[in-house]
Design a protein around this motif. Structure first.
Motif, PDB file in Angstrom:
ATOM      1  N   ALA A 110       2.127   1.876  -3.441  1.00 36.84           N
ATOM      2  CA  ALA A 110       1.179   2.426  -4.351  1.00 36.84           C
ATOM      3  C   ALA A 110       1.065   3.856  -4.044  1.00 36.84           C
ATOM      4  CB  ALA A 110       0.126   1.390  -4.255  1.00 36.84           C
ATOM      5  N   LEU A 111       1.097   4.275  -2.584  1.00 35.84           N
ATOM      6  CA  LEU A 111       0.872   5.830  -2.450  1.00 35.84           C
ATOM      7  C   LEU A 111       2.130   6.500  -2.879  1.00 35.84           C
ATOM      8  CD1 LEU A 111      -0.563   5.448   1.246  1.00 35.84           C
ATOM      9  CD2 LEU A 111      -1.727   6.344  -0.805  1.00 35.84           C
ATOM     10  N   ASP A 112       3.360   6.069  -2.676  1.00 33.27           N
ATOM     11  CA  ASP A 112       4.595   6.524  -3.240  1.00 33.27           C
ATOM     12  C   ASP A 112       4.563   6.796  -4.566  1.00 33.27           C
ATOM     13  OD1 ASP A 112       5.683   6.736  -0.665  1.00 33.27           O
ATOM     14  OD2 ASP A 112       7.089   5.300  -0.959  1.00 33.27           O
ATOM     15  N   ALA A 113       3.985   5.922  -5.452  1.00 33.63           N
ATOM     16  CA  ALA A 113       3.894   5.698  -6.977  1.00 33.63           C
ATOM     17  C   ALA A 113       2.981   6.817  -7.361  1.00 33.63           C
ATOM     18  CB  ALA A 113       3.605   4.417  -7.606  1.00 33.63           C
ATOM     19  N   ARG A 114       1.800   7.054  -6.552  1.00 34.39           N
ATOM     20  CA  ARG A 114       0.921   8.182  -6.889  1.00 34.39           C
ATOM     21  C   ARG A 114       1.384   9.569  -6.645  1.00 34.39           C
ATOM     22  NH1 ARG A 114      -4.161   6.226  -4.193  1.00 34.39           N
ATOM     23  NH2 ARG A 114      -3.586   4.090  -4.346  1.00 34.39           N
ATOM     24  N   SER A 115       2.146   9.616  -5.661  1.00 41.65           N
ATOM     25  CA  SER A 115       2.413  11.102  -5.190  1.00 41.65           C
ATOM     26  C   SER A 115       3.777  11.459  -6.078  1.00 41.65           C
ATOM     27  CB  SER A 115       2.900  11.057  -3.865  1.00 41.65           C
ATOM     28  OG  SER A 115       3.948  10.264  -3.479  1.00 41.65           O
ATOM     29  N   LYS A 134       0.799  -1.165  -0.034  1.00 38.44           N
ATOM     30  CA  LYS A 134       0.138   0.055  -0.012  1.00 38.44           C
ATOM     31  C   LYS A 134       0.788   1.130   0.199  1.00 38.44           C
ATOM     32  CE  LYS A 134      -4.183  -1.453   2.152  1.00 38.44           C
ATOM     33  NZ  LYS A 134      -4.934  -1.546   3.396  1.00 38.44           N
ATOM     34  N   GLU A 135       1.833   1.229   0.742  1.00 40.58           N
ATOM     35  CA  GLU A 135       2.700   2.266   0.981  1.00 40.58           C
ATOM     36  C   GLU A 135       3.535   2.602  -0.308  1.00 40.58           C
ATOM     37  OE1 GLU A 135       4.139   2.129   5.482  1.00 40.58           O
ATOM     38  OE2 GLU A 135       5.510   1.251   4.085  1.00 40.58           O
TER      39      GLU A 135
END
Lengths: 134, 194
Positions: free
Chosen positions: B189-194, B186-187
């Motif tokens: 995926a969040l990193d990839a989006r930001s 999940k982290e």
């Protein structure tokens, strides 16, 4: 002491104990084998995240080996005695070998990954993992 | 031959557990930044392996007194003791796996290191269970002159208890590994989006 005596004599002499222990052995061996394999699988998934962030290739060969062991697990239902021990040893031994090797060689990468994730997190000290409930 | 094979396998499992335990301990110390010496831990593990393998060799070579002559390991109290040691090591593994998970989950905060205390406490419980089961069992077997088969059932009953505990602990380890993987993914995926 009398209660314990009666308990052990019951275990030793109850007519159905052989069948009870035998079926319990098969089921617990099967479930232990399956849970071990699942544990190794999730460990390899974590190692895969660490490897991809380090630009290393994904784990390939170890998953099919695990899958074969998992598929062989129900075969334990049809075995008993020494054959059950030998097959349980093989079905459990191979994932154990994979686990030992993977833990030993992959753990430094996993530690680096987790450290990077901790450093990226806000330094407020608040719990920030997606899964806070556990 | 069969007895030697079984003991070989069980010693291999103990060695794997000890390898994982060493790595888990190293990982927790490294991640938390605590520079605790690993040498005493390794020495204790090496000593444990030496004791366990000496007992195994002693049992195969008939150096250790036994209640009955037997061709398999189930009626052996040494065998049951090694299975108990494996249960204790499993407890150590879950204690360190849980600590590693918590170090990641509580970012920036270092949870108190209770892994070793939990491991030692669990190992003590396991050894007490072994003693509390086999001391009265042995007494009953001697006083009632139990046969080999009857004694084997008593030993197998104990092993089923231990095996159920393995199942619970290994299931818990799988759950911790799954939770850690899910959080890391999940982290990511969040990193990839930001």
């Amino acid at each position: 002491m009398l209660v314990l005596d009666r308990f052990f004599l019951w275990v030793a002499r109850w007519e159905g104990i052989s069948g009870f222990l035998g079926s319990l052995e098969v089921w617990t061996n099967m479930l232990c084998s399956a849970t071990d394999i699942l544990f190794v699988f999730w460990f390899l998934r974590i190692a895969d995240i660490a490897r991809s962030e380090q630009g290393r290739g994904a784990i390939r060969l170890r998953y099919p080996v695990l899958a074969v062991c998992l598929l062989l697990t129900p075969a334990l239902l049809f075995l008993e005695g020494p054959a059950l021990m030998v097959w349980t040893s093989l079905i459990l031994g191979v994932p154990y070998l994979l686990l030992a090797g993977s833990v030993f060689f992959e753990i430094p990468g996993i530690v680096k990954l987790v450290r990077r994730r901790i450093q990226k997190a806000p330094s407020s000290g608040k719990i920030s993992a997606p899964d806070e409930a556990l | 031959m069969y007895r030697a094979f079984s003991y070989g396998m069980v010693l291999f499992w103990v060695l794997v557990q000890q390898t994982c335990l060493f790595c888990a301990r190293w990982a927790c110390d490294d991640l938390s930044g605590e520079k605790k010496p690993l040498a005493p831990f390794c020495a204790a593990q090496a000593l444990l392996f030496l004791i366990v393998s000496t007992l195994a060799v002693g049992d195969i070579a008939d150096w250790i007194p036994r209640l009955h002559e037997h061709a398999n390991n189930s009626p052996s109290m040494v065998w049951q003791f090694i299975c108990t040691v494996m249960l204790a090591l499993d407890g150590g593994l879950i204690a360190y796996a849980w600590r590693f998970y918590r170090l990641h989950a509580l970012k920036g905060k270092h949870p108190k290191d209770t892994a070793l205390t939990l491991f030692v406490a669990w190992a003590t419980i396991c050894l007490l269970l072994y003693g509390a089961y086999f001391i009265p069992a042995l007494s009953t077997a001697v006083r009632h002159s139990l046969t080999l088969w009857e004694w084997e059932y008593i030993c197998l009953f104990y092993f089923r208890i231990v095996n159920t505990c393995y199942l619970v602990l290994e299931g818990a380890m799988g759950l911790v590994a799954f939770s850690l993987w899910r959080n890391l993914r999940k982290e990511g995926a969040l990193d990839a989006r930001s």
